[in-house]
Design a protein around this motif. Structure first.
Motif, PDB file in Angstrom:
ATOM      1  N   ALA A 136      12.306  -6.562  -6.447  1.00 15.42           N
ATOM      2  CA  ALA A 136      11.788  -5.537  -7.359  1.00 15.42           C
ATOM      3  C   ALA A 136      10.268  -5.462  -7.278  1.00 15.42           C
ATOM      4  O   ALA A 136       9.685  -4.373  -7.371  1.00 15.42           O
ATOM      5  CB  ALA A 136      12.227  -5.840  -8.790  1.00 15.42           C
ATOM      6  N   GLN A 137       9.607  -6.592  -7.104  1.00 15.55           N
ATOM      7  CA  GLN A 137       8.146  -6.602  -6.994  1.00 15.55           C
ATOM      8  C   GLN A 137       7.686  -5.796  -5.776  1.00 15.55           C
ATOM      9  O   GLN A 137       6.730  -5.020  -5.853  1.00 15.55           O
ATOM     10  CB  GLN A 137       7.645  -8.043  -6.911  1.00 15.55           C
ATOM     11  N   VAL A 138       8.385  -5.973  -4.655  1.00 16.03           N
ATOM     12  CA  VAL A 138       8.032  -5.226  -3.442  1.00 16.03           C
ATOM     13  C   VAL A 138       8.299  -3.737  -3.638  1.00 16.03           C
ATOM     14  O   VAL A 138       7.470  -2.888  -3.293  1.00 16.03           O
ATOM     15  CB  VAL A 138       8.817  -5.762  -2.229  1.00 16.03           C
TER      16      VAL A 138
ATOM     17  N   ASP B 294      -4.413  -0.596  -6.924  1.00 17.72           N
ATOM     18  CA  ASP B 294      -4.725  -1.933  -7.433  1.00 17.72           C
ATOM     19  C   ASP B 294      -3.456  -2.626  -7.936  1.00 17.72           C
ATOM     20  O   ASP B 294      -3.244  -3.816  -7.693  1.00 17.72           O
ATOM     21  CB  ASP B 294      -5.760  -1.853  -8.557  1.00 17.72           C
ATOM     22  N   LYS B 295      -2.607  -1.877  -8.636  1.00 18.19           N
ATOM     23  CA  LYS B 295      -1.342  -2.452  -9.104  1.00 18.19           C
ATOM     24  C   LYS B 295      -0.418  -2.743  -7.921  1.00 18.19           C
ATOM     25  O   LYS B 295       0.324  -3.730  -7.935  1.00 18.19           O
ATOM     26  CB  LYS B 295      -0.663  -1.506 -10.098  1.00 18.19           C
ATOM     27  N   ALA B 296      -0.467  -1.881  -6.913  1.00 20.73           N
ATOM     28  CA  ALA B 296       0.330  -2.131  -5.709  1.00 20.73           C
ATOM     29  C   ALA B 296      -0.087  -3.458  -5.082  1.00 20.73           C
ATOM     30  O   ALA B 296       0.764  -4.290  -4.725  1.00 20.73           O
ATOM     31  CB  ALA B 296       0.148  -0.997  -4.707  1.00 20.73           C
TER      32      ALA B 296
ATOM     33  N   PHE C 105       2.333  -6.716  -4.538  1.00 18.56           N
ATOM     34  CA  PHE C 105       2.519  -7.246  -3.184  1.00 18.56           C
ATOM     35  C   PHE C 105       2.089  -8.716  -3.140  1.00 18.56           C
ATOM     36  O   PHE C 105       2.743  -9.544  -2.506  1.00 18.56           O
ATOM     37  CB  PHE C 105       1.709  -6.442  -2.163  1.00 18.56           C
ATOM     38  N   HIS C 106       0.977  -9.025  -3.827  1.00 20.87           N
ATOM     39  CA  HIS C 106       0.478 -10.400  -3.818  1.00 20.87           C
ATOM     40  C   HIS C 106       1.467 -11.339  -4.501  1.00 20.87           C
ATOM     41  O   HIS C 106       1.714 -12.464  -4.024  1.00 20.87           O
ATOM     42  CB  HIS C 106      -0.889 -10.472  -4.505  1.00 20.87           C
TER      43      HIS C 106
ATOM     44  N   ASP D   5       7.743 -13.565   0.458  1.00 18.22           N
ATOM     45  CA  ASP D   5       8.395 -12.375   0.989  1.00 18.22           C
ATOM     46  C   ASP D   5       7.645 -11.854   2.216  1.00 18.22           C
ATOM     47  O   ASP D   5       6.447 -11.552   2.150  1.00 18.22           O
ATOM     48  CB  ASP D   5       8.460 -11.282  -0.076  1.00 18.22           C
ATOM     49  N   ALA D   6       8.345 -11.718   3.344  1.00 14.57           N
ATOM     50  CA  ALA D   6       7.712 -11.349   4.615  1.00 14.57           C
ATOM     51  C   ALA D   6       7.165  -9.927   4.605  1.00 14.57           C
ATOM     52  O   ALA D   6       6.096  -9.657   5.165  1.00 14.57           O
ATOM     53  CB  ALA D   6       8.712 -11.513   5.756  1.00 14.57           C
ATOM     54  N   GLU D   7       7.892  -8.996   3.989  1.00  9.58           N
ATOM     55  CA  GLU D   7       7.409  -7.608   3.939  1.00  9.58           C
ATOM     56  C   GLU D   7       6.128  -7.520   3.127  1.00  9.58           C
ATOM     57  O   GLU D   7       5.173  -6.838   3.514  1.00  9.58           O
ATOM     58  CB  GLU D   7       8.475  -6.690   3.340  1.00  9.58           C
ATOM     59  N   ALA D   8       6.090  -8.221   1.988  1.00  9.15           N
ATOM     60  CA  ALA D   8       4.893  -8.207   1.149  1.00  9.15           C
ATOM     61  C   ALA D   8       3.716  -8.850   1.873  1.00  9.15           C
ATOM     62  O   ALA D   8       2.566  -8.395   1.752  1.00  9.15           O
ATOM     63  CB  ALA D   8       5.170  -8.932  -0.164  1.00  9.15           C
ATOM     64  N   GLN D   9       3.975  -9.902   2.632  1.00  9.55           N
ATOM     65  CA  GLN D   9       2.903 -10.545   3.400  1.00  9.55           C
ATOM     66  C   GLN D   9       2.328  -9.580   4.431  1.00  9.55           C
ATOM     67  O   GLN D   9       1.106  -9.503   4.608  1.00  9.55           O
ATOM     68  CB  GLN D   9       3.447 -11.811   4.067  1.00  9.55           C
ATOM     69  N   PHE D  10       3.204  -8.831   5.087  1.00  5.89           N
ATOM     70  CA  PHE D  10       2.727  -7.808   6.027  1.00  5.89           C
ATOM     71  C   PHE D  10       1.878  -6.766   5.304  1.00  5.89           C
ATOM     72  O   PHE D  10       0.805  -6.378   5.779  1.00  5.89           O
ATOM     73  CB  PHE D  10       3.908  -7.132   6.722  1.00  5.89           C
TER      74      PHE D  10
END
Length: 392
Positions: free
Chosen positions: A224-226, A244-246, A250-251, A258-263
């Motif tokens: 959900a965070q992503v 900024d919220k995005a 993601f952080h 999470d790999a997608e968030a790291q990307f």
């Protein structure tokens, strides 16, 4: 819990779709089943639809699993009988679909519990589907459970209010549906509405779904965070555009692994958008974390940084390792990078023939997308031309 890909691929032709399905692509198998079920672009064949949905489900496609749940719950494909009803199999596929990230399957699961008169399970499932995952139809069904006291304490007024809330988010309410709610639940919606009124209904639904998503994110649901971060990137549909919220969400997800968030954080550091000033070194570190989990975009970008020496010491050999892994996941830009490396013998054993094949395949794949491989090839050519001029 698994997360569905945010963007499912489109196939240029039915021929491409059939080939991908026969080659074992689970998404293509689901999509081919859907084509056979509807007769879209291919002769309708309900048994073939069931066959390909089974293949896709067994291969891990969550949408195909949900389709099988529907088939075994009703015994039908496209409103015609094709197989005996088997509620146990339907329950199994619905649960697998939800566990694989397709939470729409909870609605069908709740329906089965109703059929089996397991009203407590039905009410709990509809409530989760509605208030956790934002499904309007489940909100209506949960309201009816409360109204009748099926599986939950009976409260006519609260049930009526929940049903009305769900109805006011229905963008295409039929006259028959209006009459049904008025007669059975005392919920009056009035006459058919204008386009503006329907637009307000749609906005109300999007806001409801966004609020459910935000609650899941705040409770620590990484998926959900992503998803929430992506919504803040683009804005609209019940929420504001807020980079900024995005970055914040993601952080949170990236810190949880999470790999997608790291990307996405790497890309953020690369461009200097949101709350982050441009930091190529930090960008590479996030890309590397994503790549180390074999995430395709992370592999490509970590390879690019190493190839160009951006944010990290230039290392053709390691770049080639990352690109090779991304190529196995059909990434067109990585095909271009690796193809050029094979042509030049940089970091890999020189193989001009394979290099050309990879670049040609990337450009062919590009025709299905937005032309990133062609752009990447042009950029590499320009860089090499500029480099050659400096040597003169």
């Amino acid at each position: 819990m698994a997360r569905l890909p945010r963007i499912r691929r489109n196939f240029a032709t039915v021929k491409d779709l059939i080939k991908a399905a026969e080659d074992g692509d689970p998404q293509a198998q689901h999509d081919l089943g859907a084509a056979y079920a509807s007769g879209a672009g291919i002769k309708q064949d309900r048994l073939k639809a069931l066959h390909w949905w089974m293949k896709g489900a067994e291969g891990g496609d969550a949408l195909a699993m949900e389709r099988l749940g529907d088939v075994f719950r009703t015994g039908e494909v496209a409103l015609e009988k094709v197989t005996p009803i088997d509620l146990d199999r339907a329950i199994g596929w619905y649960k697998k679909s939800a566990a694989a990230g397709y939470h729409e399957a909870l609605f069908g699961l709740g329906r089965i519990y109703q059929q089996q008169q397991e009203f407590k399970k039905a009410a709990a499932t509809f409530k989760e589907s509605a208030y956790v995952y934002g499904k309007r139809e489940s909100l209506r069904e949960y309201g009816m459970c409360v109204f009748h006291g099926n599986g939950v304490p009976k409260d006519v007024q609260v049930g009526r209010d929940i049903i009305a809330e769900a109805a006011l988010m229905d963008c295409e309410f039929s006259d028959l549906g209006r009459a049904y709610l008025a007669q059975n639940y005392g919920v009056t919606l009035g006459m058919p509405e204008s386009a503006e009124a329907r637009k307000k209904r749609k906005t109300a639904l999007e806001t409801f779904q966004f609020n459910c998503l935000q609650k899941r994110a705040e409770a620590g649901d990484v998926d959900a965070q992503v998803e929430l971060a992506h919504k803040y990137v683009f804005g609209g549909k019940g929420n504001e555009l807020n980079r900024d919220k995005a970055y914040f969400w993601f952080h949170r997800a990236a810190d949880a692994g999470d790999a997608e968030a790291q990307f996405e954080l790497g890309r953020n550091c690369d461009s200097g958008s949101s709350a982050q000033t441009r930091d190529p070194q930090q960008a590479y570190q996030w890309y590397k974390k994503s790549a180390d989990q074999n995430y395709r975009d992370g592999l490509r970008e970590a390879g690019r940084c190493l190839y160009l020496g951006e944010g990290v010491k230039q290392d053709y050999k390691q770049a080639g390792i990352y690109f090779e892994k991304a190529v196995k996941q059909q990434d067109p830009e990585s095909m271009v990078f690796l193809g050029r490396m094979l042509q030049d013998g940089n970091g890999v054993k020189k193989n001009p023939e394979r290099g050309k094949k990879l670049i040609d395949a990337a450009l062919e794949e590009d025709k299905k997308g937005i032309g990133l491989a062609k752009l990447r090839l042009s950029m590499l050519n320009d860089a090499e031309t500029a480099k050659a001029r400096k040597k003169r």
